[in-house]
Design an enzyme around this catalytic site. Structure first.
Site, PDB file in Angstrom:
ATOM      1  N   GLU A   1       0.975  -1.416   0.025  1.00  0.00           N
ATOM      2  CA  GLU A   1       0.066  -0.010   0.134  1.00  0.00           C
ATOM      3  C   GLU A   1       0.949   1.170   0.118  1.00  0.00           C
ATOM      4  O   GLU A   1       2.071   1.303   0.719  1.00  0.00           O
ATOM      5  CB  GLU A   1      -0.851   0.070   1.346  1.00  0.00           C
ATOM      6  CG  GLU A   1      -1.960   0.960   1.233  1.00  0.00           C
ATOM      7  CD  GLU A   1      -2.949   0.776   2.498  1.00  0.00           C
ATOM      8  OE1 GLU A   1      -3.199  -0.259   2.800  1.00  0.00           O
ATOM      9  OE2 GLU A   1      -3.245   2.034   3.121  1.00  0.00           O
TER      10      GLU A   1
ATOM     11  N   GLU B   1      -2.385  10.862   3.008  1.00  0.00           N
ATOM     12  CA  GLU B   1      -3.646  11.203   3.654  1.00  0.00           C
ATOM     13  C   GLU B   1      -3.731  12.763   4.076  1.00  0.00           C
ATOM     14  O   GLU B   1      -2.513  13.101   4.906  1.00  0.00           O
ATOM     15  CB  GLU B   1      -3.714  10.399   5.143  1.00  0.00           C
ATOM     16  CG  GLU B   1      -3.853   9.098   4.899  1.00  0.00           C
ATOM     17  CD  GLU B   1      -4.052   8.189   6.488  1.00  0.00           C
ATOM     18  OE1 GLU B   1      -4.684   7.265   6.439  1.00  0.00           O
ATOM     19  OE2 GLU B   1      -3.637   8.926   7.343  1.00  0.00           O
TER      20      GLU B   1
ATOM     21  N   ASP C   1       0.327   5.421   0.552  1.00  0.00           N
ATOM     22  CA  ASP C   1      -0.731   6.258   1.116  1.00  0.00           C
ATOM     23  C   ASP C   1      -0.376   7.913   0.940  1.00  0.00           C
ATOM     24  O   ASP C   1       0.790   8.098   1.397  1.00  0.00           O
ATOM     25  CB  ASP C   1      -1.255   6.080   2.567  1.00  0.00           C
ATOM     26  CG  ASP C   1      -1.748   4.595   2.672  1.00  0.00           C
ATOM     27  OD1 ASP C   1      -2.418   4.336   1.650  1.00  0.00           O
ATOM     28  OD2 ASP C   1      -1.389   4.335   3.713  1.00  0.00           O
TER      29      ASP C   1
END
Ligand code: NAG
Length: 257
Positions: free
Chosen positions: A98, A102, A100
């Protein structure tokens, strides 16, 4: 924040890439909060909105192995405290990979915080995180550990807007002001140059294109040093309290984490 940000994630292996510009009507599925997502401008613009009861998320239909993914995101403007806007790549399964972004909202006039994260079983050659084409993070391959690139772990692309006022803004002290709701984030100019995963044949298709191997050049290295010295507020590689036995292997391998 009124201007939009342009984000890019590169996972590069010196591969042939396909380029395509996406239309939100054809290429995306709304995965949750259906009534809170809207497609406008003939598929060029997608908005997600957040009320106290629900945010929303969407997912790109294709899955990818290697490539560069670009998206322009306009974050929640004004008082965005308690909101989190995400853009991430994820494979499936327990040993998933993953990558990411954010964005943690803030009260009016205070800066957003951007979290980046990598979960990596197999390791990419060099994964870069770019904001407005400025590299902010690089994750370097650890070939010497004998971890192969995840050539069988295609990733899909996700985005969401959700309520995280328990923790997101100043550690949860600043709550969302629901009288300002709905909070809206919008997405456009999605572009992908990548190898598309074909589940039926368990292989990927990269149409003919330029062969790309993009490391950081000297200018890129200077820019990431500048960003990190001026704006970075946390780096797990210097968190000795968290790793009393010594920081993880990759911290010693890369100057840019
Ligand atoms: C919000 O602004 C404050 C004050 O500038 C800052 O300390 C904080 O890191 C910012 N971001 C979040 C998500 O709280």
């Amino acid at each position: 924040m009124s201007a939009s940000l342009s984000l890019a994630i590169l996972v590069l292996l010196g591969h042939l890439m396909a380029t395509s510009e996406a239309n939100f009507n054809q290429h995306f599925d709304v995965t949750w909060g259906h009534h809170r997502s809207q497609i406008k401008d003939g598929g060029q613009l997608l908005t997600l909105s957040l009320e106290k009861d629900s945010g929303a998320g969407f997912q790109f239909k294709n899955q990818y192995l290697f490539g560069r993914i670009d998206m322009q995101i306009k974050l929640v403007a004004g008082n965005s405290a308690g909101t989190v806007t995400t853009f991430y790549l994820s494979s499936q399964g327990s040993n998933h990979d993953e990558i990411d972004f954010e964005f943690l909202g803030n009260s009016s006039g205070n800066p957003y915080t951007l979290h980046t994260n990598v979960f990596s079983q197999g390791k990419g050659n060099r994964e870069q995180f770019l904001v407005d084409n400025i590299p902010i993070r690089v994750f370097t391959n650890m070939k010497s550990q004998g971890v192969p690139f995840p050539s069988k772990q295609p990733m899909s692309i996700h985005s969401s807007l959700w309520n995280a006022d328990e923790w997101a803004t100043q550690g949860g002290r600043v709550k969302a002001d629901w009288t300002n709701a709905p909070f809206v984030a919008s997405y456009k100019n999605f572009k992908v140059e990548a190898c598309i995963w074909k589940p039926a044949s368990a292989s990927s298709t990269c149409s003919p294109g330029a062969r790309q191997t993009q490391g950081l050049d000297a200018a890129g290295r200077n820019r990431i040093r500048w960003v990190q010295s001026k704006y970075m507020i946390y780096n797990y590689c210097s968190d000795l309290k968290r790793f009393p036995q010594g920081v993880p292997y990759e911290c010693k391998q890369s100057r840019f984490l």
